[in-house]
Design a protein around this motif. Structure first.
Motif, PDB file in Angstrom:
ATOM      1  N   ALA A  32       0.826  -1.209   0.000  1.00 51.11           N
ATOM      2  CA  ALA A  32       0.000   0.000   0.000  1.00 51.11           C
ATOM      3  C   ALA A  32       0.858   1.257   0.000  1.00 51.11           C
ATOM      4  O   ALA A  32       0.427   2.307  -0.466  1.00 51.11           O
ATOM      5  CB  ALA A  32      -0.928   0.003   1.206  1.00 51.11           C
ATOM      6  N   ALA A  33       2.073   1.146   0.516  1.00 54.63           N
ATOM      7  CA  ALA A  33       2.956   2.305   0.608  1.00 54.63           C
ATOM      8  C   ALA A  33       3.892   2.428  -0.591  1.00 54.63           C
ATOM      9  O   ALA A  33       4.359   3.522  -0.897  1.00 54.63           O
ATOM     10  CB  ALA A  33       3.790   2.220   1.883  1.00 54.63           C
ATOM     11  N   ASP A  34       4.156   1.319  -1.264  1.00 57.62           N
ATOM     12  CA  ASP A  34       5.061   1.345  -2.425  1.00 57.62           C
ATOM     13  C   ASP A  34       4.391   1.998  -3.623  1.00 57.62           C
ATOM     14  O   ASP A  34       3.176   1.914  -3.795  1.00 57.62           O
ATOM     15  CB  ASP A  34       5.496  -0.073  -2.802  1.00 57.62           C
ATOM     16  N   LYS A  35       5.205   2.598  -4.469  1.00 58.79           N
ATOM     17  CA  LYS A  35       4.682   3.217  -5.692  1.00 58.79           C
ATOM     18  C   LYS A  35       4.329   2.130  -6.699  1.00 58.79           C
ATOM     19  O   LYS A  35       5.005   1.109  -6.803  1.00 58.79           O
ATOM     20  CB  LYS A  35       5.723   4.154  -6.298  1.00 58.79           C
ATOM     21  N   ASP A  36       3.242   2.391  -7.454  1.00 56.78           N
ATOM     22  CA  ASP A  36       2.862   1.473  -8.526  1.00 56.78           C
ATOM     23  C   ASP A  36       3.615   1.857  -9.807  1.00 56.78           C
ATOM     24  O   ASP A  36       4.480   2.742  -9.783  1.00 56.78           O
ATOM     25  CB  ASP A  36       1.342   1.459  -8.726  1.00 56.78           C
ATOM     26  N   ALA A  37       3.282   1.216 -10.917  1.00 57.73           N
ATOM     27  CA  ALA A  37       3.971   1.482 -12.181  1.00 57.73           C
ATOM     28  C   ALA A  37       3.829   2.933 -12.626  1.00 57.73           C
ATOM     29  O   ALA A  37       4.701   3.468 -13.309  1.00 57.73           O
ATOM     30  CB  ALA A  37       3.445   0.546 -13.262  1.00 57.73           C
ATOM     31  N   ALA A  38       2.741   3.577 -12.205  1.00 61.24           N
ATOM     32  CA  ALA A  38       2.507   4.984 -12.571  1.00 61.24           C
ATOM     33  C   ALA A  38       3.153   5.951 -11.577  1.00 61.24           C
ATOM     34  O   ALA A  38       3.021   7.158 -11.711  1.00 61.24           O
ATOM     35  CB  ALA A  38       1.012   5.254 -12.661  1.00 61.24           C
ATOM     36  N   GLY A  39       3.832   5.414 -10.562  1.00 64.83           N
ATOM     37  CA  GLY A  39       4.502   6.271  -9.584  1.00 64.83           C
ATOM     38  C   GLY A  39       3.608   6.771  -8.467  1.00 64.83           C
ATOM     39  O   GLY A  39       3.971   7.693  -7.755  1.00 64.83           O
ATOM     40  N   ARG A  40       2.422   6.167  -8.318  1.00 69.11           N
ATOM     41  CA  ARG A  40       1.493   6.575  -7.266  1.00 69.11           C
ATOM     42  C   ARG A  40       1.425   5.534  -6.158  1.00 69.11           C
ATOM     43  O   ARG A  40       1.599   4.346  -6.389  1.00 69.11           O
ATOM     44  CB  ARG A  40       0.094   6.775  -7.854  1.00 69.11           C
ATOM     45  N   ARG A  41       1.134   5.980  -4.960  1.00 67.67           N
ATOM     46  CA  ARG A  41       0.969   5.106  -3.814  1.00 67.67           C
ATOM     47  C   ARG A  41      -0.524   4.964  -3.516  1.00 67.67           C
ATOM     48  O   ARG A  41      -1.295   5.887  -3.751  1.00 67.67           O
ATOM     49  CB  ARG A  41       1.672   5.680  -2.587  1.00 67.67           C
ATOM     50  N   LYS A  42      -0.933   3.816  -2.953  1.00 65.95           N
ATOM     51  CA  LYS A  42      -2.331   3.634  -2.561  1.00 65.95           C
ATOM     52  C   LYS A  42      -2.672   4.520  -1.377  1.00 65.95           C
ATOM     53  O   LYS A  42      -3.794   4.980  -1.233  1.00 65.95           O
ATOM     54  CB  LYS A  42      -2.608   2.173  -2.203  1.00 65.95           C
ATOM     55  N   LEU A  43      -1.699   4.737  -0.516  1.00 66.03           N
ATOM     56  CA  LEU A  43      -1.854   5.620   0.635  1.00 66.03           C
ATOM     57  C   LEU A  43      -0.767   6.688   0.558  1.00 66.03           C
ATOM     58  O   LEU A  43       0.323   6.426   0.050  1.00 66.03           O
ATOM     59  CB  LEU A  43      -1.744   4.832   1.943  1.00 66.03           C
ATOM     60  N   PRO A  44      -1.029   7.898   1.073  1.00 63.24           N
ATOM     61  CA  PRO A  44      -0.083   9.006   0.906  1.00 63.24           C
ATOM     62  C   PRO A  44       1.134   8.955   1.839  1.00 63.24           C
ATOM     63  O   PRO A  44       1.363   9.849   2.651  1.00 63.24           O
ATOM     64  CB  PRO A  44      -0.947  10.241   1.167  1.00 63.24           C
ATOM     65  N   PHE A  45       1.927   7.914   1.700  1.00 63.87           N
ATOM     66  CA  PHE A  45       3.197   7.846   2.419  1.00 63.87           C
ATOM     67  C   PHE A  45       4.212   8.726   1.703  1.00 63.87           C
ATOM     68  O   PHE A  45       4.103   8.958   0.503  1.00 63.87           O
ATOM     69  CB  PHE A  45       3.717   6.403   2.434  1.00 63.87           C
ATOM     70  N   PHE A  46       5.186   9.209   2.434  1.00 60.52           N
ATOM     71  CA  PHE A  46       6.281   9.989   1.849  1.00 60.52           C
ATOM     72  C   PHE A  46       7.576   9.521   2.500  1.00 60.52           C
ATOM     73  O   PHE A  46       7.569   8.904   3.559  1.00 60.52           O
ATOM     74  CB  PHE A  46       6.068  11.493   2.061  1.00 60.52           C
ATOM     75  N   VAL A  47       8.685   9.807   1.850  1.00 60.67           N
ATOM     76  CA  VAL A  47       9.983   9.412   2.381  1.00 60.67           C
ATOM     77  C   VAL A  47      10.470  10.496   3.337  1.00 60.67           C
ATOM     78  O   VAL A  47      10.609  11.665   2.954  1.00 60.67           O
ATOM     79  CB  VAL A  47      11.009   9.185   1.246  1.00 60.67           C
ATOM     80  N   ASP A  48      10.709  10.107   4.575  1.00 60.00           N
ATOM     81  CA  ASP A  48      11.248  11.021   5.584  1.00 60.00           C
ATOM     82  C   ASP A  48      12.647  11.428   5.124  1.00 60.00           C
ATOM     83  O   ASP A  48      13.500  10.576   4.897  1.00 60.00           O
ATOM     84  CB  ASP A  48      11.310  10.294   6.930  1.00 60.00           C
ATOM     85  N   PRO A  49      12.900  12.738   4.978  1.00 57.80           N
ATOM     86  CA  PRO A  49      14.197  13.168   4.459  1.00 57.80           C
ATOM     87  C   PRO A  49      15.366  12.905   5.414  1.00 57.80           C
ATOM     88  O   PRO A  49      16.516  12.847   4.972  1.00 57.80           O
ATOM     89  CB  PRO A  49      14.006  14.670   4.225  1.00 57.80           C
TER      90      PRO A  49
END
Length: 80
Positions: A32-49
Motif C-alpha cells: 500500500a505504501a510502495d509506488k505502482d507502475a505509474a509512480g502513485r501510492r495507494k496511501l499518501p506515504f512519503f519518504v522522511d528526508p
C-alpha cells in the motif's frame, strides 16, 4: 488549538489500522505504501528526508478510512 502532525512509519500505520479493525500483514502494508507502475501510492506515504523511511500522518490515515466509510454509506442510502 490545532494538534501538530503525528508522523508514523509502516509498522505503526499497520497497528493504527488494526485498532480500527483493518488487519493487514506487513507485506500488504508495504504494498500500500510502495509506488505502482505509474509512480502513485495507494496511501499518501512519503519518504522522511532524515531517516529515509516511509511515513504518513496518523490523522490522514484515519481520515482516509473514515471518508471511505462515509462514501460507502452515502452510496448505500442513495441507491434507490
Amino acid at each position: 488549538m490545532q494538534m501538530p502532525p503525528h508522523y508514523i512509519g509502516l509498522e505503526q500505520a499497520r497497528q493504527v489500522l488494526a485498532e480500527m479493525g483493518v488487519e493487514l500483514t506487513p507485506r500488504q502494508m508495504k504494498r500500500a505504501a510502495d509506488k505502482d507502475a505509474a509512480g502513485r501510492r495507494k496511501l499518501p506515504f512519503f519518504v522522511d528526508p532524515i531517516e529515509g523511511t516511509l511515513k504518513i500522518e496518523r490523522g490522514t490515515l484515519v481520515n482516509i478510512y473514515r471518508q471511505l466509510q462515509i462514501d460507502a454509506e452515502n452510496q448505500y442510502r442513495n441507491k434507490d
